[in-house]
Every structure is written in C-alpha cells, then in structure tokens.
Scaffold this active site. Structure first.
Site, PDB file in Angstrom:
ATOM      1  N   HIS A 269     -55.131 -37.169  13.105  1.00 15.56           N
ATOM      2  CA  HIS A 269     -54.884 -36.041  12.206  1.00 15.56           C
ATOM      3  C   HIS A 269     -55.496 -36.313  10.830  1.00 15.56           C
ATOM      4  O   HIS A 269     -56.260 -35.480  10.299  1.00 15.56           O
ATOM      5  CB  HIS A 269     -53.374 -35.809  12.078  1.00 15.56           C
ATOM      6  CG  HIS A 269     -53.020 -34.650  11.208  1.00 15.56           C
ATOM      7  ND1 HIS A 269     -52.689 -33.409  11.711  1.00 15.56           N
ATOM      8  CD2 HIS A 269     -52.935 -34.526   9.860  1.00 15.56           C
ATOM      9  CE1 HIS A 269     -52.426 -32.582  10.724  1.00 15.56           C
ATOM     10  NE2 HIS A 269     -52.565 -33.239   9.575  1.00 15.56           N
ATOM     11  N   GLU A 270     -55.181 -37.464  10.260  1.00 13.49           N
ATOM     12  CA  GLU A 270     -55.681 -37.775   8.920  1.00 13.49           C
ATOM     13  C   GLU A 270     -57.189 -38.009   8.923  1.00 13.49           C
ATOM     14  O   GLU A 270     -57.862 -37.747   7.923  1.00 13.49           O
ATOM     15  CB  GLU A 270     -54.950 -38.989   8.355  1.00 13.49           C
ATOM     16  CG  GLU A 270     -53.439 -38.828   8.229  1.00 13.49           C
ATOM     17  CD  GLU A 270     -53.027 -37.597   7.437  1.00 13.49           C
ATOM     18  OE1 GLU A 270     -53.806 -37.133   6.583  1.00 13.49           O
ATOM     19  OE2 GLU A 270     -51.915 -37.087   7.685  1.00 13.49           O
ATOM     20  N   GLU A 299     -56.553 -28.009   7.330  1.00 11.39           N
ATOM     21  CA  GLU A 299     -55.647 -28.273   8.454  1.00 11.39           C
ATOM     22  C   GLU A 299     -56.286 -27.930   9.795  1.00 11.39           C
ATOM     23  O   GLU A 299     -55.938 -28.526  10.811  1.00 11.39           O
ATOM     24  CB  GLU A 299     -54.343 -27.493   8.282  1.00 11.39           C
ATOM     25  CG  GLU A 299     -53.400 -28.077   7.254  1.00 11.39           C
ATOM     26  CD  GLU A 299     -52.941 -29.486   7.603  1.00 11.39           C
ATOM     27  OE1 GLU A 299     -52.748 -29.785   8.801  1.00 11.39           O
ATOM     28  OE2 GLU A 299     -52.771 -30.294   6.679  1.00 11.39           O
TER      29      GLU A 299
END
Length: 321
Positions: A269-270, A299
């Site tokens: 995700h990061e 996002e």
C-alpha cells in the site's frame, strides 16, 4: 482588471520571483516540517521536542504567507503560459485557505497535533482508548473551527473535503458510497458465511521474524518499482508515506511475527504512494505541478498495488512458484 500582454521573459521573471521569494522558501519550510514529522513519528519520544519543532516551522510558514499575496495579485493580472497559470491557480487556492485561518488557531493545531500523536502512540501500545479520547475530541473541535473559517455552502464537511479532493462535495459522494454499500455489504457477508474458506494452516509453522519480513517486503517494493536510492523504509506505530520531492520519499511499516500479512500488505500500500511520489516530475519540484493532484488519485495508486496486485493469484505464483 484587464489582463496585460507581457513578454515570456517578463512573465518568467515575475513567476520566478514568486518561486524564489516565497514558493521555494515555503517549499523548503514544508520540507523541514516533513522531516520533523517523519523523525518525530519514528524516533522522537519526548513531547517537548515535537512541540518545539512543529511550532517553530508553522510560525515561519504563517509569516511567509503574508508576502505571497502581492506576488499573486501581480501574476493574476498577466497573461501566463498554461503551466504558469496552473501553478498560480493552485498557489492561490492554498494562499486563500491559509489566510482564512487566524494565526492563533494554526499554532494551537500544531501544538495539539504533536501532543496528540505522542499520546496516541502510548494509548495504542497500552490498548487504552480512554487515554486518547480527550485528544481526539479536541482534534474534532479544532477541525470544526477550521471548517467554519474556510466556509461552506451546504455541509461543514465540504470545507474539509475540498482540501484533499478539490471541488468535491458530500452531495456528490453520498450517492457513490450508497451504491458501493449496497453492493459490497451483502458480498462481504456472503464470503464470510461461505463454506469455501481459505486454508491458512501454513501460518501455524511458527513465527515470521521481523528481519525476514523486512527483507521480503523490500523485495516486493522494489519489484513494484520503488527506488530505494531515492527513498527508504522505516518502522512506525502505523504505516504512512511522505515525501519531500521525488528524490526523497519515505514510507514505514510495522511488524507482527505472528501475522506477516499486516507488514506485507502495508508495504504494498505505502509503496503505491511512494512510487506515485517518485514519479512526480523533478523539473516541477517546488511548485504545485510537482505535487499530487488529489488524495483520491494518491489512494487509487496505493489501493491498486495492495489489492489488485497484492491479492492476485499471479503474485502468489510469482513469488512462490
């Protein structure tokens, strides 16, 4: 005021004045604030250090917003190139928001944020929500004050939503979320009740060491495209990603030796956030064109890598065979 025709060189001189006199110095201050925030989260344990760091930077940022107005007024009266006009438009947006907030509120928010972060870390490790609750309530109170100063037409959250997704409103989002809820809630329920559940017996083999998790997570991040020559991965209470430009992007993760997927999916995700930051054009660094267009776009990158890539059969076959 009628827009004047000026030469490209004259426009560049004025625009560079904005950048050198305010824009770049403001960017450098924000970069210093980013480094302070990053180091506070990862390293600093003493509340006083966090208070002094963030408060001093915020005071300087407030001072520099004052000198920006005249430069913006000058630029907006000229005919600019598309890139220059886009930068001036976005700087004006930020300037107008910044100057709507009283200095006292900005300073109070900065102090409270540092204090709340420290208490949240302690409360989380102690599993004591009551310890953090008054700080959360104060955060909501200060945020509502901020929204009132920004102003809004229909819903107070519109003033805050506009910070992260310019032009978006609650009235536009509610139908979208309602449709998602209608489709997703029954789906999640059906999956949870299905007799076809995944075999997780492989998790019973023992603990997954922090170092092994770190090595594998960095390998996955590199395969996604994160450049560790222009960034790094650290450990924090909760994963996050921040950047001072495409050549300095940092993200964090956390480890649980009983459940390695928290680290793995957090890193994917990061990494999505990080690769987006590293992909910003270096020639626009220090201007709005060198920044993310919106939180929604940001996002979309992180969720794509975490879910569409990270939870695919192809990923499993690639690494497991």
């Amino acid at each position: 005021m009628k827009k004047q025709d000026i030469s490209e060189n004259q426009a560049n001189v004025i625009f560079l004045s904005l950048g050198s006199n305010v824009g770049n110095r403001k960017k450098n201050l924000e970069k210093a604030k980013y480094l302070l925030n990053s180091n506070n989260f990862i390293i600093m344990k003493e509340l006083a250090k966090a208070n002094l760091g963030n408060q001093s930077i915020n005071e300087l940022l407030v001072q520099f917003t004052i000198s920006m107005g005249k430069l913006l007024d000058t630029l907006e009266s000229q005919k600019l190139s598309d890139e220059q006009a886009a930068n001036v438009r976005e700087i004006r947006r930020s300037y107008d928001k910044a100057t709507k907030l009283p200095e006292e509120l900005v300073e109070e928010k900065a102090r409270h944020k540092s204090q709340a972060l420290q208490v949240w870390q302690e409360a989380r490790s102690e599993n004591d929500f009551a310890k953090f609750q008054p700080y959360l309530e104060k955060t909501v109170e200060l945020t509502c004050k901020t929204a009132e100063y920004y102003g809004y037409d229909d819903n107070i959250y519109d003033a805050l939503l506009d910070i992260y997704e310019p032009g978006m409103t609650v009235a536009q989002l509610d139908p979208l979320f309602a449709g998602l809820r209608e489709a997703i809630v029954p789906l999640v329920k059906a999956v949870g009740e299905s007799p076809n559940q995944p075999d997780t017996s492989f998790l019973d083999i023992g603990k997954f060491s922090e170092e092994k998790q770190r090595q594998f997570s960095m390998k996955v991040a590199e395969s996604i495209g994160f450049d560790f020559n222009a960034g790094r991965m650290d450990t924090s209470t909760h994963p996050f990603c921040s950047g001072a430009g495409p050549n300095d992007v940092r993200f964090t993760t956390r480890y649980d030796e009983e459940f390695p997927f928290g680290c793995l999916y957090g890193v994917m995700h990061e990494t999505g956030h990080g690769t987006y930051e590293q992909g910003l054009l270096a020639e626009h660094e220090g201007t709005p064109m060198g920044q993310a267009v919106s939180l929604g776009v940001h996002e979309s990158e992180s969720r794509m890598w975490e879910n569409m890539f990270g939870r695919s059969n192809e990923l499993c076959h690639y690494y497991i065979g």
